[in-house]
Motif scaffolding. Structure first.
Motif, PDB file in Angstrom:
ATOM      1  N   GLU A 281      15.780   1.288  -8.999  1.00  0.00           N
ATOM      2  CA  GLU A 281      14.730   2.284  -9.226  1.00  0.00           C
ATOM      3  C   GLU A 281      13.353   1.773  -8.798  1.00  0.00           C
ATOM      4  O   GLU A 281      12.461   2.558  -8.476  1.00  0.00           O
ATOM      5  N   ASP A 282      13.183   0.454  -8.779  1.00  0.00           N
ATOM      6  CA  ASP A 282      11.900  -0.112  -8.355  1.00  0.00           C
ATOM      7  C   ASP A 282      11.684   0.005  -6.850  1.00  0.00           C
ATOM      8  O   ASP A 282      10.559  -0.217  -6.374  1.00  0.00           O
ATOM      9  N   LEU A 283      12.712   0.363  -6.102  1.00  0.00           N
ATOM     10  CA  LEU A 283      12.510   0.658  -4.680  1.00  0.00           C
ATOM     11  C   LEU A 283      11.469   1.759  -4.514  1.00  0.00           C
ATOM     12  O   LEU A 283      10.639   1.719  -3.592  1.00  0.00           O
ATOM     13  N   LEU A 284      11.500   2.738  -5.394  1.00  0.00           N
ATOM     14  CA  LEU A 284      10.552   3.852  -5.323  1.00  0.00           C
ATOM     15  C   LEU A 284       9.133   3.370  -5.556  1.00  0.00           C
ATOM     16  O   LEU A 284       8.182   3.838  -4.906  1.00  0.00           O
ATOM     17  N   ARG A 285       8.955   2.414  -6.455  1.00  0.00           N
ATOM     18  CA  ARG A 285       7.622   1.884  -6.741  1.00  0.00           C
ATOM     19  C   ARG A 285       7.092   1.080  -5.558  1.00  0.00           C
ATOM     20  O   ARG A 285       5.893   1.173  -5.212  1.00  0.00           O
ATOM     21  N   LEU A 286       7.946   0.303  -4.927  1.00  0.00           N
ATOM     22  CA  LEU A 286       7.519  -0.446  -3.744  1.00  0.00           C
ATOM     23  C   LEU A 286       7.163   0.507  -2.616  1.00  0.00           C
ATOM     24  O   LEU A 286       6.159   0.314  -1.901  1.00  0.00           O
ATOM     25  N   TYR A 287       7.977   1.530  -2.434  1.00  0.00           N
ATOM     26  CA  TYR A 287       7.727   2.526  -1.392  1.00  0.00           C
ATOM     27  C   TYR A 287       6.379   3.220  -1.623  1.00  0.00           C
ATOM     28  O   TYR A 287       5.566   3.372  -0.699  1.00  0.00           O
ATOM     29  N   ASN A 288       6.117   3.622  -2.862  1.00  0.00           N
ATOM     30  CA  ASN A 288       4.869   4.304  -3.175  1.00  0.00           C
ATOM     31  C   ASN A 288       3.667   3.386  -2.994  1.00  0.00           C
ATOM     32  O   ASN A 288       2.568   3.842  -2.638  1.00  0.00           O
ATOM     33  N   THR A 289       3.846   2.105  -3.233  1.00  0.00           N
ATOM     34  CA  THR A 289       2.747   1.156  -3.038  1.00  0.00           C
ATOM     35  C   THR A 289       2.339   1.091  -1.572  1.00  0.00           C
ATOM     36  O   THR A 289       1.159   0.943  -1.245  1.00  0.00           O
ATOM     37  N   CYS A 290       3.299   1.225  -0.681  1.00  0.00           N
ATOM     38  CA  CYS A 290       2.986   1.252   0.749  1.00  0.00           C
ATOM     39  C   CYS A 290       2.440   2.613   1.185  1.00  0.00           C
ATOM     40  O   CYS A 290       1.440   2.688   1.903  1.00  0.00           O
ATOM     41  N   THR A 291       3.062   3.676   0.743  1.00  0.00           N
ATOM     42  CA  THR A 291       2.687   5.004   1.239  1.00  0.00           C
ATOM     43  C   THR A 291       1.436   5.564   0.570  1.00  0.00           C
ATOM     44  O   THR A 291       0.667   6.293   1.197  1.00  0.00           O
ATOM     45  N   LYS A 292       1.212   5.223  -0.700  1.00  0.00           N
ATOM     46  CA  LYS A 292       0.089   5.802  -1.434  1.00  0.00           C
ATOM     47  C   LYS A 292      -1.076   4.839  -1.631  1.00  0.00           C
ATOM     48  O   LYS A 292      -2.215   5.275  -1.814  1.00  0.00           O
ATOM     49  N   GLU A 293      -0.788   3.529  -1.601  1.00  0.00           N
ATOM     50  CA  GLU A 293      -1.848   2.539  -1.809  1.00  0.00           C
ATOM     51  C   GLU A 293      -2.203   1.784  -0.534  1.00  0.00           C
ATOM     52  O   GLU A 293      -3.091   0.928  -0.545  1.00  0.00           O
ATOM     53  N   GLY A 294      -1.510   2.084   0.549  1.00  0.00           N
ATOM     54  CA  GLY A 294      -1.858   1.483   1.830  1.00  0.00           C
ATOM     55  C   GLY A 294      -1.411   0.057   2.034  1.00  0.00           C
ATOM     56  O   GLY A 294      -1.914  -0.634   2.932  1.00  0.00           O
ATOM     57  N   ALA A 295      -0.464  -0.429   1.229  1.00  0.00           N
ATOM     58  CA  ALA A 295       0.025  -1.793   1.417  1.00  0.00           C
ATOM     59  C   ALA A 295       0.876  -1.888   2.679  1.00  0.00           C
ATOM     60  O   ALA A 295       1.600  -0.951   3.027  1.00  0.00           O
ATOM     61  N   ASP A 296       0.773  -3.010   3.360  1.00  0.00           N
ATOM     62  CA  ASP A 296       1.660  -3.305   4.487  1.00  0.00           C
ATOM     63  C   ASP A 296       2.901  -4.057   4.010  1.00  0.00           C
ATOM     64  O   ASP A 296       3.974  -3.933   4.592  1.00  0.00           O
ATOM     65  N   VAL A 297       2.718  -4.833   2.946  1.00  0.00           N
ATOM     66  CA  VAL A 297       3.816  -5.562   2.312  1.00  0.00           C
ATOM     67  C   VAL A 297       3.692  -5.342   0.811  1.00  0.00           C
ATOM     68  O   VAL A 297       2.645  -5.621   0.221  1.00  0.00           O
TER      69      VAL A 297
END
Length: 245
Positions: free
Chosen positions: A101-117
């Protein structure tokens, strides 16, 4: 077509592989999975092949001829990804130490917070590790502190193996220059992304020790990290990185 692929290296994971695949595919976001199996003698790859009939456009398998190391498995996976149209690439263990379920949190960190990693971090808010022997917790925690001291990276969990990379990061890393083959590979990938100027963000997770199957960790892994990190830092002085971002 999904924009996200989860790479899961396996070796003797027959107890976990079907369950982890089904758990990822049950998420609200459609992920694809690439299993890279190192000739598991317990039939792990056979289980994946049977599941491919059920998930023909979402589940992929690469079989290797032997146990060749975590780093080389991920590099093979990254090269496979770059031949396809995925924008986000995840590293994840097969044994449920990483919560799907934490895959979604990592994905959102890239898509919504602009993280590259985006890094699933065990140490961002203390020590969030469940069912590890205290000796192993201390080794892992102080290994990350040692890496921060040497590299000056502002990353709490430098050895984490639960990560999301944007495609652009992988496109700009020279995989032939990545030297580590074991778990220190995780350190070198983060260090390279950091030196190239990519935005690295940690996401707090709870890491749970495997319940089924056997651990692949050994003391040699930590020795590789101690000596290798010094070498990696010295090489960065001799061969400076050129920032991409």
């Amino acid at each position: 077509m999904s924009d996200s692929l989860v790479i899961i290296p396996t070796y003797k994971e027959k107890e976990n592989v079907e369950a982890i695949i089904r758990a990822v595919f049950s998420l609200s976001k459609p992920f694809h999975i690439l299993i890279i199996d190192d000739a598991s003698p317990d039939g792990t790859a056979d289980i994946v092949k049977k599941l491919q009939a059920e998930f023909p456009e979402r589940l992929f398998l690469v079989e290797r001829e032997g146990k060749l190391g975590l780093g080389t498995a991920y590099i093979l996976g990254f090269q496979w990804v770059l031949q396809h149209a995925y924008e986000f690439v995840f590293e994840m263990d097969a044994d449920f130490s990483h919560n799907p379920e934490d895959l979604l949190r990592l994905y959102n960190t890239c898509t919504k917070e602009g993280a590259d990693v985006a890094i699933g971090s065990r140490y961002l808010t203390g020590v969030n590790v469940v069912n590890w022997p205290m000796r192993r917790v201390l080794m892992s925690y102080f290994a990350s502190r040692y890496v921060r001291l040497i590299t000056r990276m502002k990353i709490q969990d430098t050895t984490a193996g639960f990560i999301c990379y944007r495609r652009i990061v992988l496109e700009n890393i020279r995989f032939d220059k990545i030297k580590f083959k074991g778990y220190a590979f995780q350190i070198e990938m983060k260090f390279t992304a950091y030196k190239l100027g990519f935005k690295v963000v940690e996401v707090p997770i709870i890491f749970v020790n495997r319940k089924l199957g056997e651990s692949k960790m050994s003391s040699g892994i930590f020795r590789e990290g101690v000596i290798g990190v010094l070498t990696m830092k010295i090489n960065s002085w001799l061969n400076p990185y050129h920032k991409i971002k």
